[in-house]
Design an enzyme around this catalytic site. Structure first.
Site, PDB file in Angstrom:
ATOM      1  N   GLY A 180       3.072   0.690  -9.376  1.00 36.29           N
ATOM      2  CA  GLY A 180       4.193   0.728  -8.449  1.00 36.29           C
ATOM      3  C   GLY A 180       4.223  -0.455  -7.506  1.00 36.29           C
ATOM      4  CB  ILE A 181       1.630  -1.923  -5.260  1.00 38.41           C
ATOM      5  CG1 ILE A 181       1.448  -0.659  -4.420  1.00 38.41           C
ATOM      6  CG2 ILE A 181       1.502  -3.162  -4.370  1.00 38.41           C
ATOM      7  CD1 ILE A 181       0.035  -0.460  -3.894  1.00 38.41           C
TER       8      ILE A 181
ATOM      9  CB  THR B 203      -2.538  -6.254  -1.327  1.00 39.75           C
ATOM     10  OG1 THR B 203      -1.948  -6.116  -2.638  1.00 39.75           O
ATOM     11  CG2 THR B 203      -1.970  -7.490  -0.645  1.00 39.75           C
ATOM     12  CB  ALA B 204      -6.370  -4.124  -5.069  1.00 44.46           C
ATOM     13  NE  ARG B 205      -9.266   0.941  -1.197  1.00 45.86           N
ATOM     14  CZ  ARG B 205      -8.025   1.241  -0.836  1.00 45.86           C
ATOM     15  NH1 ARG B 205      -7.128   0.263  -0.732  1.00 45.86           N
ATOM     16  NH2 ARG B 205      -7.672   2.491  -0.599  1.00 45.86           N
TER      17      ARG B 205
ATOM     18  CG  ASP C 290      -3.913  -6.363   3.820  1.00 40.76           C
ATOM     19  OD1 ASP C 290      -4.007  -6.654   5.030  1.00 40.76           O
ATOM     20  OD2 ASP C 290      -3.515  -5.250   3.426  1.00 40.76           O
TER      21      ASP C 290
ATOM     22  CD  GLU D  25     -10.949  -3.401   4.278  1.00 39.81           C
ATOM     23  OE1 GLU D  25     -10.512  -2.338   4.786  1.00 39.81           O
ATOM     24  OE2 GLU D  25     -10.361  -3.988   3.371  1.00 39.81           O
TER      25      GLU D  25
ATOM     26  CG  HIS E 159      -6.838  -2.470   4.568  1.00 39.39           C
ATOM     27  ND1 HIS E 159      -7.915  -1.931   3.914  1.00 39.39           N
ATOM     28  CD2 HIS E 159      -5.752  -2.080   3.851  1.00 39.39           C
ATOM     29  CE1 HIS E 159      -7.496  -1.243   2.856  1.00 39.39           C
ATOM     30  NE2 HIS E 159      -6.185  -1.318   2.804  1.00 39.39           N
TER      31      HIS E 159
ATOM     32  N   GLY F 274      -1.738  -3.482   4.850  1.00 36.78           N
ATOM     33  CA  GLY F 274      -0.838  -3.121   3.760  1.00 36.78           C
ATOM     34  C   GLY F 274       0.156  -2.017   4.049  1.00 36.78           C
ATOM     35  CB  THR F 275       0.087   1.488   4.168  1.00 37.28           C
ATOM     36  OG1 THR F 275      -1.222   1.802   4.654  1.00 37.28           O
ATOM     37  CG2 THR F 275       0.027   1.293   2.666  1.00 37.28           C
TER      38      THR F 275
END
Length: 333
Positions: free
Chosen positions: A167-168, A247-249, A273, A278, A296, A298-299
């Site tokens: 989706g992303i 932008t995943a992990r 990101d 982290e 991070h 992203g959201t």
């Protein structure tokens, strides 16, 4: 009446939570200051007795830790049958052990797509155009004294390679295609929802895709088998001067290999990101002027976070009313 637990942050959807579970379930908030109190509360006679479903947010790990075998055992023994995780990634949950113990897990795909894709889009633009370095120079009073036009590139006509077209990745492809950029992608199998202008490269053609990429954007979930997936070999298959966006992990990319490629110029820039440990960030990354770094983000919008909360709560509701939530993670299918 069954009970459901809010385990972690619920910030934007308080009213929706009340409406969703009114007359359906009693909502209990997890208020344990530590793991011992949480485990005690799940026992017979404890404050969480009767909970059959859990809404989970990663922030809960700050007090009770990740959902490892110890917590999954306690949840299963207490009668919990569903964990509705708020987030697309669920690496803080031992999902294979959940499956073994009969505890289903859902996540919130779709709700995070736009915010995470636009984050990746920003990182790509900043990396190609050297915007992060330019802003830092301006803030230090140097105007654009550090800018070198020969290191900056337009997006138009460049090739964006997407590693993991879910989706992303698909939303990022839509944004980039408008410039237009050429879009290529690699999945284990073709995405049936991919438009014709998304060119698929299977496993046998992965090296071919990497060699053509001006930008490689990573959208691979973190699992045991994907730790370091983007490693030395894959990075060196990219053309010299390519940009890497993640932008995943953080742990999906071999950080040491990435830094080596930045040091010798094989990577022209990176946009990150996410990081392996982290909130700690490798100090070496801070020294690269061609690294655009975000904490991070992203959201981190109220719009996406509310959508994520409602989606997770809806999965919990569907479990209660239909026996199964909609967004079951792939490991359970």
């Amino acid at each position: 009446m069954p009970r459901v637990m809010i385990c972690g942050d619920l910030v934007w959807a308080h009213q929706e939570c009340e409406e969703i579970f009114q007359g359906l379930a009693e909502v209990v908030r997890m208020d344990s200051p530590d793991r011992a109190d949480f485990l005690s509360g799940l026992k017979q006679g404890g404050k969480y007795e009767g909970v059959v479903g859990v809404y989970r947010h990663n922030v809960s790990a700050d007090s009770i830790g990740v959902f490892d075998r110890e917590i999954v055992d306690a949840l299963a023994a207490a009668g919990v049958k569903w964990i509705a995780h708020n987030g697309a990634g669920y690496d803080q949950i031992d999902v294979l052990y959940c499956k073994e113990k009969g505890v289903w897990v859902s996540n919130t795909p779709g709700a995070v797509d736009d915010a995470t894709a636009t984050t990746g889009f920003y990182l790509m633009i900043s990396a190609l155009r050297c915007f992060s370095r330019a802003e830092r120079t301006l803030r230090s009073g140097g105007w654009k004294s550090t800018h070198r036009p020969g290191e900056a590139h337009d997006l138009t006509g460049r090739t964006l390679a997407i590693l993991g077209l879910g989706g992303i990745g698909l939303r990022l492809a839509e944004l980039a295609h408008a410039f237009p950029m050429r879009i290529v992608y690699h999945n284990r199998r073709p995405n049936p929802n991919a438009p014709a202008w998304c060119e698929y490269f299977g496993q046998g053609r992965l090296d071919e895709m990497l060699a053509q990429a001006d930008v490689l954007s990573v959208h691979v979930p973190l699992k045991d088998e994907t730790v370091g997936y983007v490693g030395e070999t894959m990075i060196r298959k990219l053309k010299r001067g390519a940009v890497l966006v993640n932008t995943a992990r953080g742990k999906v990319v071999d950080e040491a290999a990435m830094i080596r490629a930045l040091e010798d110029g094989h990577l022209g820039a990176v946009g990150l990101d996410v990081f392996p440990d982290e909130p700690q960030v490798n100090p070496r990354l801070l020294e690269f002027p061609n690294a655009t770094l975000l904490p991070h983000m992203g959201t981190e919008t109220c719009d996406s976070q509310k959508k994520m909360e409602i989606r997770a709560l809806s999965n919990l509701r569907d479990f209660l009313t239909k026996g199964k939530g909609f967004d079951i993670i792939p490991e359970f299918k």
